[in-house]
Design a protein around this motif. Structure first.
Motif, mmCIF file in Angstrom:
data_model
loop_
_atom_site.group_PDB
_atom_site.id
_atom_site.type_symbol
_atom_site.label_atom_id
_atom_site.label_comp_id
_atom_site.label_asym_id
_atom_site.label_seq_id
_atom_site.Cartn_x
_atom_site.Cartn_y
_atom_site.Cartn_z
ATOM 1 N N LEU A 53 5.691 -2.527 3.753
ATOM 2 C CA LEU A 53 6.406 -2.309 5.007
ATOM 3 C C LEU A 53 7.861 -2.025 4.684
ATOM 4 N N LYS A 54 8.305 -0.849 5.041
ATOM 5 C CA LYS A 54 9.710 -0.467 4.908
ATOM 6 C C LYS A 54 10.135 0.091 6.252
ATOM 7 N N VAL A 55 11.091 -0.594 6.905
ATOM 8 C CA VAL A 55 11.576 -0.158 8.207
ATOM 9 C C VAL A 55 13.092 -0.266 8.250
ATOM 10 N N ASN A 56 13.698 0.551 9.095
ATOM 11 C CA ASN A 56 15.121 0.433 9.380
ATOM 12 C C ASN A 56 15.262 -0.472 10.591
ATOM 13 N N THR A 57 16.106 -1.481 10.465
ATOM 14 C CA THR A 57 16.280 -2.450 11.538
ATOM 15 C C THR A 57 17.370 -1.993 12.505
ATOM 16 N N ALA A 62 18.015 -1.844 6.009
ATOM 17 C CA ALA A 62 16.639 -1.537 5.627
ATOM 18 C C ALA A 62 15.925 -2.849 5.342
ATOM 19 N N PHE A 63 14.710 -2.996 5.853
ATOM 20 C CA PHE A 63 13.873 -4.155 5.554
ATOM 21 C C PHE A 63 12.703 -3.664 4.725
ATOM 22 N N ASP A 64 12.524 -4.285 3.561
ATOM 23 C CA ASP A 64 11.423 -3.950 2.665
ATOM 24 C C ASP A 64 10.640 -5.231 2.399
ATOM 25 N N LEU A 65 9.393 -5.270 2.833
ATOM 26 C CA LEU A 65 8.564 -6.460 2.656
ATOM 27 C C LEU A 65 8.447 -6.827 1.179
ATOM 28 N N ALA A 66 8.373 -5.848 0.295
ATOM 29 C CA ALA A 66 8.253 -6.132 -1.138
ATOM 30 C C ALA A 66 9.473 -6.896 -1.661
ATOM 31 N N ALA A 67 10.627 -6.685 -1.071
ATOM 32 C CA ALA A 67 11.847 -7.391 -1.492
ATOM 33 C C ALA A 67 11.822 -8.864 -1.082
ATOM 34 N N GLN A 68 10.857 -9.256 -0.277
ATOM 35 C CA GLN A 68 10.761 -10.645 0.194
ATOM 36 C C GLN A 68 9.847 -11.487 -0.693
ATOM 37 N N ARG A 69 9.325 -10.921 -1.763
ATOM 38 C CA ARG A 69 8.435 -11.672 -2.657
ATOM 39 C C ARG A 69 9.123 -12.965 -3.085
ATOM 40 N N GLY A 70 8.318 -14.015 -3.158
ATOM 41 C CA GLY A 70 8.853 -15.338 -3.461
ATOM 42 C C GLY A 70 9.069 -16.167 -2.200
ATOM 43 N N LYS A 71 9.038 -15.515 -1.043
ATOM 44 C CA LYS A 71 9.174 -16.205 0.242
ATOM 45 C C LYS A 71 7.915 -15.967 1.064
ATOM 46 N N TRP A 72 7.715 -16.804 2.056
ATOM 47 C CA TRP A 72 6.658 -16.604 3.041
ATOM 48 C C TRP A 72 7.229 -15.660 4.084
ATOM 49 N N ALA A 73 6.539 -14.573 4.363
ATOM 50 C CA ALA A 73 7.023 -13.591 5.333
ATOM 51 C C ALA A 73 6.159 -13.624 6.590
ATOM 52 N N VAL A 105 10.386 -10.939 10.346
ATOM 53 C CA VAL A 105 10.802 -9.624 10.818
ATOM 54 C C VAL A 105 10.031 -9.331 12.098
ATOM 55 N N GLY A 106 10.743 -8.849 13.104
ATOM 56 C CA GLY A 106 10.128 -8.485 14.368
ATOM 57 C C GLY A 106 9.936 -6.983 14.453
ATOM 58 N N LEU A 107 8.749 -6.569 14.849
ATOM 59 C CA LEU A 107 8.443 -5.144 15.022
ATOM 60 C C LEU A 107 8.159 -4.901 16.500
ATOM 61 N N ALA A 108 9.115 -4.302 17.182
ATOM 62 C CA ALA A 108 8.955 -4.004 18.604
ATOM 63 C C ALA A 108 7.935 -2.884 18.741
ATOM 64 N N TYR A 109 6.811 -3.205 19.350
ATOM 65 C CA TYR A 109 5.684 -2.287 19.460
ATOM 66 C C TYR A 109 5.587 -1.812 20.898
ATOM 67 N N VAL A 127 17.821 -14.433 15.210
ATOM 68 C CA VAL A 127 18.572 -14.269 13.966
ATOM 69 C C VAL A 127 17.854 -13.378 12.964
ATOM 70 N N TYR A 128 16.584 -13.107 13.178
ATOM 71 C CA TYR A 128 15.822 -12.312 12.222
ATOM 72 C C TYR A 128 15.941 -10.823 12.545
ATOM 73 N N PRO A 129 15.716 -9.967 11.547
ATOM 74 C CA PRO A 129 15.835 -8.526 11.777
ATOM 75 C C PRO A 129 14.736 -8.000 12.699
ATOM 76 N N MET A 130 15.114 -7.004 13.482
ATOM 77 C CA MET A 130 14.199 -6.347 14.423
ATOM 78 C C MET A 130 14.172 -4.848 14.138
ATOM 79 N N ALA A 131 12.998 -4.291 14.260
ATOM 80 C CA ALA A 131 12.837 -2.847 14.103
ATOM 81 C C ALA A 131 11.970 -2.328 15.243
ATOM 82 N N LEU A 132 12.274 -1.134 15.693
ATOM 83 C CA LEU A 132 11.454 -0.452 16.692
ATOM 84 C C LEU A 132 10.502 0.455 15.930
ATOM 85 N N ILE A 133 9.202 0.247 16.143
ATOM 86 C CA ILE A 133 8.229 1.077 15.431
ATOM 87 C C ILE A 133 7.547 2.028 16.406
ATOM 88 N N ASP A 134 7.062 3.102 15.872
ATOM 89 C CA ASP A 134 6.390 4.140 16.644
ATOM 90 C C ASP A 134 4.979 3.671 17.013
#
Length: 186
Positions: A53-57, A62-73, A105-109, A127-134
């Protein structure tokens, strides 16, 4: 034995389903219980074991799920018109703020604009990042939500631990993290 309908809906993971629009404004239906069926088999396009998951918030990051490794997402699909989504946002925000081992991360659907979403978030801050997805092209490695809220719990290794259709609570997520080998709540 009499069980109130609200308890039945909560226990079965009921959430919002979008029905129609009235004068251009979306309308949410009454919560609908989601049957507990066996999980579908993974396919190449959806339900990936290690989703990307790579989205612009909305804050321009930029939010990249792979960059969150080591944490619970926690990946949370939601919409402004969904009552249960709005109810869980403060708990998700608190989890993100208070637990160093958890990122949300919040994905506005929904079919809206970034400006309208920013205006909405002024009244409902998190406080968490939000992205609008298509809605016509959701992230490929995630199932298309059939109801909202729709949430994924991703382990520190990047693997899907659990999916939730309907509202989640901080307690529920922390219990599932602990059950999957993560730290206990508190």
């Amino acid at each position: 034995m009499f069980v109130p309908l609200a308890l039945v809906l909560l226990a079965t993971g009921a959430g919002c389903k979008r029905d129609a629009a009235v004068d251009g404004a979306p309308v949410a239906s009454a919560p609908v219980a989601t049957p507990q069926a066996p999980a579908p088999k993974p396919s190449a396009a959806t339900n990936a074991k290690f989703p990307t998951l790579k989205v612009n918030t909305l804050d321009g990051q930029a939010f990249d799920l792979a960059a969150q490794r080591g944490k619970w997402a926690i990946v949370n699909f939601w919409a402004t018109w969904c009552g249960p989504c709005l109810k869980e946002m403060p708990e998700l925000s608190a989890l993100d703020a208070m637990r160093e081992h958890i990122v949300v991360v919040g994905l506005a659907y929904e079919d809206t604009t970034e400006d309208a979403l920013r205006t909405f978030l002024v009244k409902h801050p998190v406080v968490y990042p939000m992205a609008l997805i298509d809605v016509y092209n959701p992230p490929a490695d995630f199932d298309t939500p059939r109801g909202l809220p729709f949430t994924y719990l991703i382990g520190p290794d990047g693997a899907v631990v659990k999916k939730y259709t309907g509202p989640v609570s901080a307690r529920m997520l922390e219990e599932d993290i602990a059950a999957a080998g993560g730290p206990a709540a508190g």
